[in-house]
Design an enzyme around this catalytic site. Structure first.
Site, PDB file in Angstrom:
ATOM      1  N   GLU A 179      31.663  44.852 -17.425  1.00  0.00           N
ATOM      2  CA  GLU A 179      30.538  45.149 -16.451  1.00  0.00           C
ATOM      3  C   GLU A 179      30.247  44.124 -15.443  1.00  0.00           C
ATOM      4  O   GLU A 179      29.443  43.299 -15.728  1.00  0.00           O
ATOM      5  CB  GLU A 179      29.512  45.864 -17.211  1.00  0.00           C
ATOM      6  CG  GLU A 179      28.586  46.444 -16.442  1.00  0.00           C
ATOM      7  CD  GLU A 179      27.471  46.903 -16.761  1.00  0.00           C
ATOM      8  OE1 GLU A 179      27.244  46.757 -18.223  1.00  0.00           O
ATOM      9  OE2 GLU A 179      26.450  47.513 -16.436  1.00  0.00           O
ATOM     10  N   LYS A 221      33.248  48.856 -15.615  1.00  0.00           N
ATOM     11  CA  LYS A 221      32.068  49.291 -15.232  1.00  0.00           C
ATOM     12  C   LYS A 221      31.500  48.802 -14.077  1.00  0.00           C
ATOM     13  O   LYS A 221      30.748  47.773 -14.429  1.00  0.00           O
ATOM     14  CB  LYS A 221      31.122  49.337 -16.638  1.00  0.00           C
ATOM     15  CG  LYS A 221      29.793  49.918 -16.249  1.00  0.00           C
ATOM     16  CD  LYS A 221      28.924  50.088 -17.554  1.00  0.00           C
ATOM     17  CE  LYS A 221      27.443  50.530 -17.110  1.00  0.00           C
ATOM     18  NZ  LYS A 221      26.802  51.137 -18.378  1.00  0.00           N
TER      19      LYS A 221
HETATM   20  C1  5MM Z   1      23.292  48.117 -15.169  1.00  0.00           C
HETATM   21  O1  5MM Z   1      22.685  48.429 -16.326  1.00  0.00           O
HETATM   22  C2  5MM Z   1      23.551  49.186 -17.148  1.00  0.00           C
HETATM   23  C3  5MM Z   1      23.803  50.693 -16.626  1.00  0.00           C
HETATM   24  O2  5MM Z   1      22.329  51.285 -16.566  1.00  0.00           O
HETATM   25  P1  5MM Z   1      22.083  51.622 -14.970  1.00  0.00           P
HETATM   26  O3  5MM Z   1      22.859  52.966 -14.809  1.00  0.00           O
HETATM   27  O4  5MM Z   1      20.847  52.057 -15.316  1.00  0.00           O
HETATM   28  O5  5MM Z   1      22.258  50.711 -13.759  1.00  0.00           O
HETATM   29  C4  5MM Z   1      23.216  49.427 -18.530  1.00  0.00           C
HETATM   30  O6  5MM Z   1      24.339  49.738 -19.176  1.00  0.00           O
HETATM   31  C5  5MM Z   1      22.501  48.107 -18.805  1.00  0.00           C
HETATM   32  O7  5MM Z   1      23.665  46.993 -18.912  1.00  0.00           O
HETATM   33  C6  5MM Z   1      21.609  48.368 -20.120  1.00  0.00           C
HETATM   34  O8  5MM Z   1      20.831  49.042 -19.909  1.00  0.00           O
HETATM   35  C7  5MM Z   1      21.238  46.874 -20.803  1.00  0.00           C
HETATM   36  O9  5MM Z   1      20.596  46.320 -19.944  1.00  0.00           O
HETATM   37  P2  5MM Z   1      19.586  45.176 -20.256  1.00  0.00           P
HETATM   38  O10 5MM Z   1      18.922  44.611 -19.240  1.00  0.00           O
HETATM   39  O11 5MM Z   1      18.715  45.732 -21.085  1.00  0.00           O
HETATM   40  O12 5MM Z   1      20.547  44.289 -20.978  1.00  0.00           O
END
Ligand code: 5MM
Length: 339
Positions: A179, A221
């Site tokens: 990602e 991702k």
């Molecule tokens: C970019 O964040 C990921 C996808 O979420 P969105 O669709 O809300 O953008 C998400 O998987 C993110 O990596 C996780 O929520 C973990 O984020 P944190 O900031 O808690 O490490």
């Protein structure tokens, strides 16, 4: 005996099943607290457990969700009746995944840029996660756009981290979700996001090749190509066209699949963008969703910490999952929002 490569490819295919996508419910403690706070939900481990129980027990979720990305805490939690979340997901036909990065920290010497940490001890952690039932993992790198950034140093350091993580995952038999997120913060244009996303993807795949990562046994991702939140807005068609063009240019056809993050887009817009990407040229890889906020926002707001709202919250999650499942087939229409 199943060769590890075959089982990686099989898991990747299961995750990219037509009409399904991934539920990102892997918010770290800080992020989860930030989501709970404005709704007045107390930021406790028990409330995180209750909320995530609500998500994983949503009836029929497996019709549209192929995999769920959990935070480490959640991987080892149970429902109120003592059933491990991993077993609940398995019974629903949903593959369990785990966020394994330790978050992004300031990159020394490069103001405004960050490097994702978590490689120390990762080999051992992956063994533990696999033993607990995880079959895939996720690592997020963040790239900011601004005056003079991103630097080549930030792009290269983050791409190398992603590749080292991906190689370790495949060694442990887990499918890595790679990602690299180019953030929407700022007032940059669609064209600037496209240029930066392209440069980041070039470097990510260079590093994945150097680290001998099996492309068929991994998923990407990425962010969609969108203007910055303060920039000139783009139409749904412009976003879809720029995103597909960038991915077709930069992502090898061998990659097991692409599942987008939503990155702060509204839930309906993230759905409309995904749907529009399926209206044009044939794509070399399956293209679906791996949303966090764009799947959960309505459900979390509806729940609000009160289990009296549980059924309605689950319906809200199922609605978004269904709409995005349709979008992953290019069959979404606004009429589905009212079903
Ligand atoms: C970019 O964040 C990921 C996808 O979420 P969105 O669709 O809300 O953008 C998400 O998987 C993110 O990596 C996780 O929520 C973990 O984020 P944190 O900031 O808690 O490490």
């Amino acid at each position: 005996m199943t060769l590890p490569a075959n089982s990686l490819i099989e898991t990747a295919r299961t995750l990219m099943a037509p009409g399904k996508g991934l539920l990102a419910m892997d918010e770290s403690l800080g992020t989860c607290n930030r989501r709970f706070a404005p709704l007045g939900i107390a930021q406790t481990e028990e409330n995180r457990r209750r909320y995530r129980e609500l998500l994983v027990t949503t009836p029929q979720l497996g019709q549209y969700i192929s995999g769920a990305i959990l935070f480490e805490e959640t991987l080892f939690q149970h429902s109120a009746d003592g059933t491990p979340f991993v077993d609940i997901l398995k019974a629903a036909g949903i593959v369990t995944g785990i966020k394994v990065d330790a978050g992004a920290q300031p990159l020394a010497g490069f103001a405004g840029e960050r490097i994702t940490e978590g490689l120390d001890g990762l080999r051992e952690r992956l063994q533990r996660y696999a033993a607990q039932g995880a079959r895939f993992a996720k690592w997020r790198a963040v790239i900011a756009i601004g005056d003079g950034i991103p630097s080549r140093t930030a792009i290269e350091a983050n791409a190398q981290g992603l590749a080292r993580y991906a190689a370790l995952c495949q060694e442990a038999g887990l499918v890595p979700i790679v990602e690299p997120e180019v953030l929407m913060d700022g007032d940059h244009s669609l064209a600037r996001c496209q240029a930066v996303t392209g440069e980041v993807l070039d470097e990510v795949f260079t590093q994945l090749h150097r680290h001998a990562v099996l492309l068929e046994g991994m998923l990407l991702k990425p962010n969609m190509v969108v203007p910055g939140q303060g920039g000139v807005p783009a139409s749904v068609e412009e976003v879809a066209q720029a995103t597909v063009q960038t991915l077709r240019r930069k992502v090898p056809a061998a990659v097991g699949g692409i599942a987008f993050l939503s990155g702060g887009q509204s839930s309906p817009l993230a759905t409309a963008h995904l749907n529009a990407m399926h209206q044009g040229l044939a794509l070399p890889w399956p293209l679906t969703f791996s949303y966090g906020r764009a799947l959960q926002d309505d459900a979390l707001r509806t729940w609000g910490g009160d289990d009296a709202n549980r059924t309605q919250a689950q319906q809200a999650l199922l609605r978004r999952a269904q709409c995005n499942g349709a979008a992953a087939l290019g069959q979404y229409s606004e009429a589905l929002e009212a079903v």
